[in-house]
Design a protein around this motif. Sequence first.
Motif, PDB file in Angstrom:
ATOM      1  N   HIS A   7       0.856  -1.322   0.147  1.00  0.00           N
ATOM      2  CA  HIS A   7       0.172   0.040   0.188  1.00  0.00           C
ATOM      3  C   HIS A   7       0.865   1.438   0.204  1.00  0.00           C
ATOM      4  O   HIS A   7       1.827   1.203   0.474  1.00  0.00           O
ATOM      5  N   LEU A   8       0.225   2.219  -0.640  1.00  0.00           N
ATOM      6  CA  LEU A   8       0.976   3.485  -0.630  1.00  0.00           C
ATOM      7  C   LEU A   8       1.376   3.931   0.829  1.00  0.00           C
ATOM      8  O   LEU A   8       0.230   3.990   1.802  1.00  0.00           O
ATOM      9  N   SER A   9       2.297   4.741   1.118  1.00  0.00           N
ATOM     10  CA  SER A   9       2.498   5.337   2.455  1.00  0.00           C
ATOM     11  C   SER A   9       2.002   6.733   2.373  1.00  0.00           C
ATOM     12  O   SER A   9       1.677   7.329   1.328  1.00  0.00           O
ATOM     13  N   ASN A  10       1.844   7.345   3.581  1.00  0.00           N
ATOM     14  CA  ASN A  10       1.236   8.810   3.730  1.00  0.00           C
ATOM     15  C   ASN A  10       2.392   9.647   2.973  1.00  0.00           C
ATOM     16  O   ASN A  10       1.968  10.604   2.412  1.00  0.00           O
ATOM     17  N   PHE A  11       3.542   9.393   3.128  1.00  0.00           N
ATOM     18  CA  PHE A  11       4.555  10.277   2.486  1.00  0.00           C
ATOM     19  C   PHE A  11       4.460   9.983   0.905  1.00  0.00           C
ATOM     20  O   PHE A  11       4.384  11.013   0.010  1.00  0.00           O
ATOM     21  N   LYS A  46      -8.591   7.614  -8.320  1.00  0.00           N
ATOM     22  CA  LYS A  46      -9.721   7.455  -8.515  1.00  0.00           C
ATOM     23  C   LYS A  46     -10.429   7.109  -6.935  1.00  0.00           C
ATOM     24  O   LYS A  46     -11.695   7.374  -6.832  1.00  0.00           O
ATOM     25  N   ARG A  47      -9.751   6.277  -6.287  1.00  0.00           N
ATOM     26  CA  ARG A  47     -10.452   5.589  -5.291  1.00  0.00           C
ATOM     27  C   ARG A  47     -10.712   6.682  -3.989  1.00  0.00           C
ATOM     28  O   ARG A  47     -11.493   6.882  -3.112  1.00  0.00           O
ATOM     29  N   ASN A  48      -9.697   7.852  -4.089  1.00  0.00           N
ATOM     30  CA  ASN A  48      -9.523   8.582  -2.830  1.00  0.00           C
ATOM     31  C   ASN A  48      -9.920  10.282  -3.097  1.00  0.00           C
ATOM     32  O   ASN A  48      -9.365  11.006  -2.811  1.00  0.00           O
ATOM     33  N   LYS A  49     -11.021  10.184  -4.285  1.00  0.00           N
ATOM     34  CA  LYS A  49     -11.162  11.585  -4.376  1.00  0.00           C
ATOM     35  C   LYS A  49     -12.020  12.108  -3.152  1.00  0.00           C
ATOM     36  O   LYS A  49     -12.726  11.767  -2.517  1.00  0.00           O
ATOM     37  N   TYR A  50     -11.664  13.494  -2.939  1.00  0.00           N
ATOM     38  CA  TYR A  50     -12.460  14.123  -1.802  1.00  0.00           C
ATOM     39  C   TYR A  50     -13.115  15.238  -2.401  1.00  0.00           C
ATOM     40  O   TYR A  50     -12.613  16.458  -3.154  1.00  0.00           O
ATOM     41  N   TYR A  65      -9.173   7.853   4.685  1.00  0.00           N
ATOM     42  CA  TYR A  65     -10.034   6.633   3.928  1.00  0.00           C
ATOM     43  C   TYR A  65      -9.424   5.403   3.829  1.00  0.00           C
ATOM     44  O   TYR A  65      -9.879   4.467   4.142  1.00  0.00           O
ATOM     45  N   TYR A  66      -8.187   5.128   3.466  1.00  0.00           N
ATOM     46  CA  TYR A  66      -7.383   4.066   3.644  1.00  0.00           C
ATOM     47  C   TYR A  66      -7.286   3.479   5.051  1.00  0.00           C
ATOM     48  O   TYR A  66      -7.647   2.029   4.973  1.00  0.00           O
ATOM     49  N   GLU A  67      -7.200   4.204   6.008  1.00  0.00           N
ATOM     50  CA  GLU A  67      -7.121   3.716   7.450  1.00  0.00           C
ATOM     51  C   GLU A  67      -8.484   3.052   7.788  1.00  0.00           C
ATOM     52  O   GLU A  67      -8.727   1.981   8.420  1.00  0.00           O
ATOM     53  N   ARG A  71      -9.644  -0.809   8.614  1.00  0.00           N
ATOM     54  CA  ARG A  71     -10.530  -1.101   9.939  1.00  0.00           C
ATOM     55  C   ARG A  71     -11.676  -1.821   9.685  1.00  0.00           C
ATOM     56  O   ARG A  71     -11.927  -2.988  10.073  1.00  0.00           O
ATOM     57  N   GLU A  72     -12.343  -1.593   8.716  1.00  0.00           N
ATOM     58  CA  GLU A  72     -13.852  -2.113   7.981  1.00  0.00           C
ATOM     59  C   GLU A  72     -13.571  -3.274   7.636  1.00  0.00           C
ATOM     60  O   GLU A  72     -14.372  -4.236   7.625  1.00  0.00           O
ATOM     61  N   ARG A  73     -12.439  -3.736   6.865  1.00  0.00           N
ATOM     62  CA  ARG A  73     -12.563  -5.126   6.312  1.00  0.00           C
ATOM     63  C   ARG A  73     -12.496  -6.134   6.797  1.00  0.00           C
ATOM     64  O   ARG A  73     -12.828  -7.201   6.756  1.00  0.00           O
ATOM     65  N   ALA A  74     -12.097  -6.069   8.365  1.00  0.00           N
ATOM     66  CA  ALA A  74     -11.727  -7.079   9.297  1.00  0.00           C
ATOM     67  C   ALA A  74     -13.396  -7.482   9.880  1.00  0.00           C
ATOM     68  O   ALA A  74     -13.505  -8.358  10.433  1.00  0.00           O
TER      69      ALA A  74
END
Length: 157
Positions: A7-11, A46-50, A65-67, A71-74
């Motif tokens: 996954h992409l990091s915040n940086f 595409k996934r993270n448009k705000y 959104y990623y975080e 959490r939700e996938r579990a």
Amino acid sequence: MSTQYSHLSNFERCRLFEWYHYQKKSIREVGRLLNRSHSTISRELKRNKYDYYVPTYYPHPAQMYYEVRVRERAKRVKLKSVEAQRYVTDKLKLGWSPEIIAGRIKFDKTLPSVSYEAIYQYIYKNEPSLIVYLARQHKNVRKNIQPVNENSLGRKI
């Protein structure tokens, strides 16, 4: 040569925002700079448009959104349909293994297809009372599950 996805990091999200929006670099160029596939960058955008004033990509909401997704996938329930749950329960009680159930459920067009691993996860997480119907009852997994019937002294009945 096989590539391994991470996954992409915040940086990386901050660099993506800077290079793509301010420096007007192409998706392929940003992918090369981040040592990522261009399709990964495209999906991220595409996934993270705000929706602030104009729908666009911003790194901090994208990280949030990623975080949330992590959490939700579990928490997702395996075997969502009640009919599939009933089918699995009935067949387990008849002595069928989850592997056999998963193989046979594909032929029933009214039920959604499900993997044997999803059946095991459903049993261990949602229906621990069905563990006794498994051929191998996985004692290591059962240690974490509380007994169903206990008296006031904490002894099994």
